[in-house]
Design an enzyme around this catalytic site. Sequence first.
Site, PDB file in Angstrom:
ATOM      1  N   ASP A 224     -42.341-127.603  36.525  1.00  0.00           N
ATOM      2  CA  ASP A 224     -41.010-127.983  36.990  1.00  0.00           C
ATOM      3  C   ASP A 224     -40.635-126.848  37.933  1.00  0.00           C
ATOM      4  O   ASP A 224     -40.238-125.772  37.486  1.00  0.00           O
ATOM      5  CB  ASP A 224     -40.025-128.080  35.828  1.00  0.00           C
ATOM      6  CG  ASP A 224     -38.651-128.539  36.311  1.00  0.00           C
ATOM      7  OD1 ASP A 224     -38.338-128.300  37.492  1.00  0.00           O
ATOM      8  OD2 ASP A 224     -37.897-129.115  35.518  1.00  0.00           O
ATOM      9  N   HIS A 225     -40.796-127.078  39.232  1.00  0.00           N
ATOM     10  CA  HIS A 225     -40.757-125.937  40.149  1.00  0.00           C
ATOM     11  C   HIS A 225     -39.395-125.231  40.140  1.00  0.00           C
ATOM     12  O   HIS A 225     -39.287-124.082  40.549  1.00  0.00           O
ATOM     13  CB  HIS A 225     -41.189-126.339  41.567  1.00  0.00           C
ATOM     14  CG  HIS A 225     -40.157-127.102  42.319  1.00  0.00           C
ATOM     15  ND1 HIS A 225     -40.054-128.458  42.260  1.00  0.00           N
ATOM     16  CD2 HIS A 225     -39.174-126.690  43.140  1.00  0.00           C
ATOM     17  CE1 HIS A 225     -39.050-128.847  43.013  1.00  0.00           C
ATOM     18  NE2 HIS A 225     -38.490-127.800  43.563  1.00  0.00           N
ATOM     19  N   HIS A 287     -35.297-131.210  36.255  1.00  0.00           N
ATOM     20  CA  HIS A 287     -34.584-130.035  36.766  1.00  0.00           C
ATOM     21  C   HIS A 287     -33.232-129.820  36.064  1.00  0.00           C
ATOM     22  O   HIS A 287     -32.929-128.718  35.613  1.00  0.00           O
ATOM     23  CB  HIS A 287     -34.298-130.159  38.262  1.00  0.00           C
ATOM     24  CG  HIS A 287     -35.512-130.417  39.105  1.00  0.00           C
ATOM     25  ND1 HIS A 287     -36.755-129.939  38.786  1.00  0.00           N
ATOM     26  CD2 HIS A 287     -35.664-131.100  40.265  1.00  0.00           C
ATOM     27  CE1 HIS A 287     -37.615-130.322  39.718  1.00  0.00           C
ATOM     28  NE2 HIS A 287     -36.982-131.023  40.617  1.00  0.00           N
TER      29      HIS A 287
END
Length: 533
Positions: A224-225, A287
Amino acid sequence: MSEPAGPPEEAVAVASAVAGTSTTLEVAAANPLRDPRDKRLPRVAGPCVMVLFGVTGDLAKRKLLPAIYDLGNRGLLPPGFSLVGFARRDWKDQDFAKLTHDAVKAHARTPFREEVWNQLREGIHFVPGEFSDDGAFDALAMALREIDELRGTGGNYAFYLSVPPKFFPVVVEQLRRTGLADAPDGSWRRVVIEKPFGHDLKSAHELNEITNSAFPESSIFRIDHYLGKETVQNIMALRFANNLYEPIWNRSFVDHVQITMAEDIGIGGRAGYYDGIGAARDVIQNHLLQLLALVAMEDPTSFDASALRREKEKVLKAVRLPADLSLNTSRGQYAAGWQGGQKVVGYLQEDGISTDSTTETYAAIKLEIANRRWAGVPFYLRTGKRLGRRVTEVAVVFQRAPHLPFSKDDTEILGQNALVVRVQPDEGITVRFGSKVPGTAMEVRDVSMDFAYGESFLESSPEAYERLLLDVMIGDPPLFPHQREVELSWQILDPIEEFWTTQGQPEPYPSGSWGPPASDAMMARDGRVWRRL
Ligand code: NAP
């Protein structure tokens, strides 16, 4: 299937041993932008191969290949580092090298340096093939053995699946079949999976089972960047390295929390991916719920992966949906409008979208957290495309002072205190509070105190993917969601998605606006407003 990866310190030691000299560490330590008081050794990856599936895709070109180069430029890759690309084109190594070179030139964060590129270029290989082709994966296994012999990469492989989600199972199965998922003693094998991790609880669970059948959980890195962003990690520093905020970080002082990820762009060329997925699955499930977990969790006993994940899981388990979803959620779809001075089409007119699509491009939900710290404090989450501006932030909005010893007129326009973590762009933190307006009257108005990353630190923030790729190679998992976090997030979202499927068409909102009227009405019913961004 063992995972012998040690802590980061060991990886540093291995890297310097393989380098034969301390060259890599020296390069990183000699970085003129480092604070001279910082005596810690840089975290450096040990010898390994990064295998990138889907290397000709959008994500690889814009983010992954440039991030690998940036790591090299910062002296954080070992000399033997090798990069293997896999996609369907009938390419040779030099074709992949050209693609990498172009991607680096176009998107790298750090300046292009010929000597860094030449070093990276030596380790670049390409294996052509279809994911369903056993022969291609056998060729990959052989190529990796040869690389180990030639470049001393020791059988350590990270497999990055930058591919459409429907191919995750087949690639994992190929890695299992060829034995590439099994790490011989003294080496490691890791798999990196891009989001979306499933499209509901059931599919996420199935995918977890498939992945776990080939790799142990400790070798699975779900990206999950957002968690790789400095500003997101700074939420933990802000809360747990200071004594200023934590005493008031609870229901006695906080009125509500707003978590927003607004995009000004539309779906671009990604109709095939986006339609049927929508804003909530694309952004809230991963996010925004991860941001909520970091803002609301209790302090972990340490920052090792299991302690951090335990606290995130506990708070995700405590999340409750409001009883009436029709009043406490809202979804919208962008209509035609103006954005950045240009006329843009609505979602239903985008290429590849059917004119009766019910996919939402805007989603807002209200959640509560059933625990002692947060009972009664609403958390409002919103995300959307084609909104007024690109901005991601977490705003903790505090209750009003219990008593104001001023005249009503003097505090008429005083708002609520707020602490805002600006995730992107313009990364930093803002504290909003009331201040006396200069003059003879006792007028009090809102003012802001700002911390900006760019002004306080010499070193610019690395891209999220730099941090995360390095963590994968080092074997450091705290910033990667565990399977239970992923499943808990789907558990929160599934009832909302089910409810929305009964609601027909989402409410239209003009491109360039701040979403559908129902979203504002949802806040107004609680006596609140969305922050103006
Ligand atoms: P993409 O542009 O569609 O690229 C897909 C890649 O997979 C291409 O390299 C393609 O190679 C390869 N591929 C497709 N089918 C194949 C097959 N049957 N056999 C072998 N190779 C095959 O996708 P993307 O946008 O880069 O996204 C990749 C992953 O990252 C997805 O899971 C996506 O959800 C996720 N993600 C993307 C972004 C983003 O900004 N793009 C952001 C977050 C997450 P060839 O066609 O050359 O063979």
